[in-house]
Design an enzyme around this catalytic site. Sequence first.
Site, PDB file in Angstrom:
ATOM      1  N   GLY A  93     -24.127  14.003  50.417  1.00  0.00           N
ATOM      2  CA  GLY A  93     -25.079  13.405  49.482  1.00  0.00           C
ATOM      3  C   GLY A  93     -25.414  11.954  49.741  1.00  0.00           C
ATOM      4  CB  SER A  94     -25.154   9.641  52.626  1.00  0.00           C
ATOM      5  OG  SER A  94     -25.915  10.267  53.638  1.00  0.00           O
ATOM      6  CE  LYS A 141     -34.714  32.209  52.812  1.00  0.00           C
ATOM      7  NZ  LYS A 141     -33.954  30.980  53.008  1.00  0.00           N
ATOM      8  CG  ASN A 177     -36.211  18.453  55.461  1.00  0.00           C
ATOM      9  OD1 ASN A 177     -35.181  18.272  54.820  1.00  0.00           O
ATOM     10  ND2 ASN A 177     -36.192  18.847  56.719  1.00  0.00           N
ATOM     11  CG  HIS A 218     -35.045  17.165  61.242  1.00  0.00           C
ATOM     12  ND1 HIS A 218     -34.200  18.240  61.019  1.00  0.00           N
ATOM     13  CD2 HIS A 218     -35.131  17.032  62.599  1.00  0.00           C
ATOM     14  CE1 HIS A 218     -33.804  18.720  62.191  1.00  0.00           C
ATOM     15  NE2 HIS A 218     -34.349  18.002  63.157  1.00  0.00           N
TER      16      HIS A 218
END
Length: 190
Positions: A14-15, A64, A106, A108
Amino acid sequence: MTKARAAVFASGAGSNFQAIMEADDLLCDVVLLICDKPGAAVIEKTEKFGVQAFIFNAKEYGSKTDYERVLLEKLREAGVTWLFLAGYMRIVGPTLLSEFPERIINIHPSLLPEFPGLDAIGQAYESAVDQTGVTVHYIDDGIDTGPIIAQEEVPVYPNDTKEQLTERIQQVEHKLYPRVIRQIMSRFMH
């Protein structure tokens, strides 16, 4: 004007969640953490920031679609309109993609399209490139293929360990992600 409400999806330490929560005026309210790993360190951070957490185990669902329907219900209950993926190690499926078109972001740890998918830092390290970096992008139905919003380069030094490279990449992530979120939110406030 009311701020957009967002959820962060995370699977690990969770940084990036912490960096988002500690950022100066994001122009949105993070109201929910979605975590697919019971016991992940990120869950403890929600208490510090007063954010509700929903934790699930994908193995407990048939598919899912089944668990994403449950997530969708939680997101709707919380009034969430934006999703920020921050170390979420699952591919987002059509249930969430169709509900949040161009509203799932997101981060990445590579300069996409180089090194998509899992262990991007390890891929870069093993390939002996002299630079890698960080990409913030919108999610689409591919793996790390959505439209790129921002990128920042990170040098790879000849004597780097994978841990040193990881640390430099994370330092960039923790500044870049909140900055990009703020820029995107500012466009939707006018």
